[in-house]
Each structure stands twice: as structure tokens, then as C-alpha cells.
Design an enzyme around this catalytic site. Structure first.
Site, short mmCIF file in Angstrom:
data_model
loop_
_atom_site.label_atom_id
_atom_site.label_comp_id
_atom_site.label_asym_id
_atom_site.label_seq_id
_atom_site.Cartn_x
_atom_site.Cartn_y
_atom_site.Cartn_z
N GLU A 1 0.83 -1.21 0.00
CA GLU A 1 0.00 0.00 0.00
C GLU A 1 0.86 1.26 0.00
O GLU A 1 0.54 2.26 -0.63
CB GLU A 1 -0.94 0.00 1.21
CG GLU A 1 -2.06 -1.01 1.11
CD GLU A 1 -3.02 -0.68 -0.02
OE1 GLU A 1 -4.01 0.03 0.22
OE2 GLU A 1 -2.77 -1.14 -1.16
N THR B 1 -6.64 8.46 -5.04
CA THR B 1 -6.48 8.30 -3.59
C THR B 1 -5.63 9.41 -3.00
O THR B 1 -5.96 9.97 -1.95
CB THR B 1 -5.86 6.93 -3.28
OG1 THR B 1 -6.72 5.91 -3.76
CG2 THR B 1 -5.66 6.76 -1.78
#
Length: 330
Positions: free
Chosen positions: A151, A204
Site C-alpha cells: 500500500e 487516492t
């Protein structure tokens, strides 16, 4: 990252005579934050998700054979692709990076930038695949830090609210990161998610930059109460308490401005009987959380019809909570 993983296993602990030649793994999409639990709560769904096919080859190293379903957006360079980069880290951790070669096919069944944990599903699928290929030398808990690092590579922030449920299944709470502390929470049997992905671009990184670094104490207290109430509702199987608690006063007011028709979609979902409605991850996907599949189906269908009327294309998914996480496919 390595502080959260046990001492590396010696290469000799891997029985190379038993290493599989090929494996295919599916890992699920996830709904991060669970509306009121920014960066600390998330749950897995049955679909969509991503697949990884992994092959053992003679030449040492990790390579990407192909990527399907990404419209050419993801790198084939093994050092830059999060799936292959995390596999490389795991092999280095085990001390066998020079003793084994693998090639990877990545099959994207879910849209990139959807707010459904696209990068985390791929990373989890890849790490679960290599671990299974090698005979499971690491537990899921020991795989988790590698997933978190994926991530970090994907979006610049090493959070676990997507990768934890994708790997563990169910609903997970990230209690802390130093050390990484993941808690699995009870899942009421009738809990369903009606997910709609409006096909608009909300990266994001951009969504995270909108978040305020400081919040009012009164808002923080409200949010703490909601998170605690939600967890209590899950343990008590109390859908009314779950519904009362799933409200976000910190993140939603800011991120909602990036999602067209957000408040009208919310009105529709609640009118159809959803327990709550909010943003999945950083968006633009939205989720109607409901008691029962019928309510989730109805809410998602009406939301999609509303978006159609607004000339906004969308995808729709309805699912219970996925309890298993990644799985090997025949």
C-alpha cells in the site's frame, strides 16, 4: 517493516522439492473505513476482486508476464509493480531470492481508483500466491506487513484498512501500527453491502490531501463514540446500534464534494431502508450497508438508476461480507 515480522527463515527451511509449479489465487475487494472508522476499519466483499497466476520458473528472480484488465495503466517493471515488488521483498525476507524464479500474470477484475482496494487486492493475491507456492512458510499475520508495504508503494501511505480485510477476511480493526495490531471483529450474518462505483476519477492521493490535519474536539468525540458504538453493535448483533453509529463527521463532509450526486445517493439509500450510507475508501465508490440482501440490492439499483439519469456511468456490486479472504482457484 521488518520490525513487525519474525526473524527471517533460513533458505533451508523451504523444501524446494515440494514447491508448486503453478498457482492461481483470487483476493477480494474491500470497503475501507466502514464509514466512521477512517484508516482503522474495513471489510472484505465476495466480489469484485483480482487474480494472480504465478509460475515457478528456472531463472531466479521475479518477473511480470502480463497484466490484463488495467487498460495499460500498471507497470510491467517488476521493481515498480506493487505485486512483484512485494513478492521480491518476501523472497528476500526468506533468504531465497537467488534460489527461485517466479513469473506473474495479474488479472484485474476491478477498476483502478475505485475506492474498493484495487491495489490491495492485487498485492494480497500475489503474496498469498507466493506463500502458498512455497508451502506456506509464513502465517497470514506474518504476511501482513508485506501487504502494508504494498500500500505504501501504491499510494504513498502504508495503511492496512484495505489489506487487512482482504488478507484476513471479515471485518477488521487496525488498533495500531507500532507494532502492527490487527483485530478481527464479529460479522452479523445479515450484513450486506450495496456498492456503486460512479465512473469518475478521484485519485487516492488527491482525496487524502483534502483531509484536515486538525479537527475540533467535539467532532473527534462524536467520531470516537460512533466507532465504539459500531464495534459494540457488531459484538451484540444489534443492527439498530450499528445504524445509529455509522456516521462520519470528520472525513465524509470533505470527500463528498468530489463525488457527484453524493447526498442524493445517500437520501435514496436511506429511503430504501439501508442502515447507513457512505464513501468506500477514498471514493468514488459509495456503499449502502444494509440488513439483508434485498435491501442492499434495492438501494444499489435505485442509486445506479439515478446516476444513469444524470448521464453518469456506474458499476454495481451487492455482496455479503467475505469471511475467507484470498483463496486458491482450481
Amino acid at each position: 517493516m521488518k520490525e513487525n515480522v519474525e526473524k527471517p527463515l533460513a533458505a533451508k527451511s523451504i523444501d524446494f522439492t515440494k514447491v508448486l509449479q503453478q498457482i492461481r489465487v483470487f483476493a477480494p475487494a474491500t470497503v475501507a473505513n466502514m464509514i466512521c472508522g477512517f484508516d482503522v476499519l474495513g471489510f472484505a466483499v465476495d466480489f469484485p476482486g483480482d487474480e494472480v497466476v504465478m509460475y515457478k520458473v528456472d531463472q531466479p528472480g521475479v518477473r511480470i508476464r502480463s497484466i490484463k484488465g488495467d487498460d495499460g495503466r500498471l507497470p510491467l517493471d517488476a521493481d515498480r509493480n506493487t505485486v512483484s515488488a512485494c513478492v521480491q521483498m518476501l523472497l528476500q525476507h526468506l533468504g531465497i531470492q537467488d534460489d527461485i524464479g517466479v513469473e506473474i500474470e495479474l488479472i484485474k477484475h476491478m477498476p483502478i481508483g475505485s475506492g474498493l482496494g484495487s491495489s490491495s487486492a492485487s498485492t494480497v493475491a500475489g503474496l498469498f500466491a507466493i506463500n502458498t507456492l512455497l508451502g506456506n512458510p509464513l502465517t497470514k499475520a506474518e504476511l501482513m506487513p508485506f501487504c502494508v508495504e504494498g500500500e505504501r508503494l501504491a499510494c504513498g501511505h502504508g495503511h492496512a484498512d484495505n489489506v487487512a480485510p482482504a488478507l484476513m477476511g471479515g471485518i477488521t480493526l487496525i488498533r495500531g501500527y507500532n507494532p502492527l495490531d490487527i483485530v478481527s471483529l464479529p460479522v452479523p450474518s445479515e450484513l450486506y453491502a450495496g456498492i456503486v462505483f460512479p465512473q469518475v476519477d478521484v485519485p487516492t492521493r488527491d482525496a487524502r490531501q483534502l483531509i484536515k490535519e486538525k479537527v475540533l474536539l467535539k467532532d473527534a468525540v462524536t467520531q470516537w463514540g460512533n466507532i465504539a458504538g459500531l464495534i459494540a453493535g457488531l459484538y451484540e448483533n444489534d443492527y439498530d446500534l450499528i445504524s445509529r453509529s455509522m456516521h462520519d463527521v470528520l472525513i465524509e463532509p470533505t470527500r463528498a464534494i468530489l463525488i457527484p450526486e453524493f447526498y442524493e445517493m445517500k437520501r435514496i439509500a436511506l429511503e430504501e431502508g439501508a442502515l447507513s450510507f457512505g464513501i468506500s475508501g477514498s471514493g468514488p465508490s459509495v456503499v449502502a450497508i444494509a440488513k439483508g440482501k434485498e435491501v442492499a440490492e434495492r438501494a444499489a439499483a435505485r442509486i445506479q438508476a439515478h446516476l444513469d439519469a444524470c448521464d453518469i456511468e456506474s458499476l454495481k456490486y451487492v455482496s455479503s461480507v467475505n469471511m475467507g479472504g484470498p483463496k486458491v482457484l482450481n
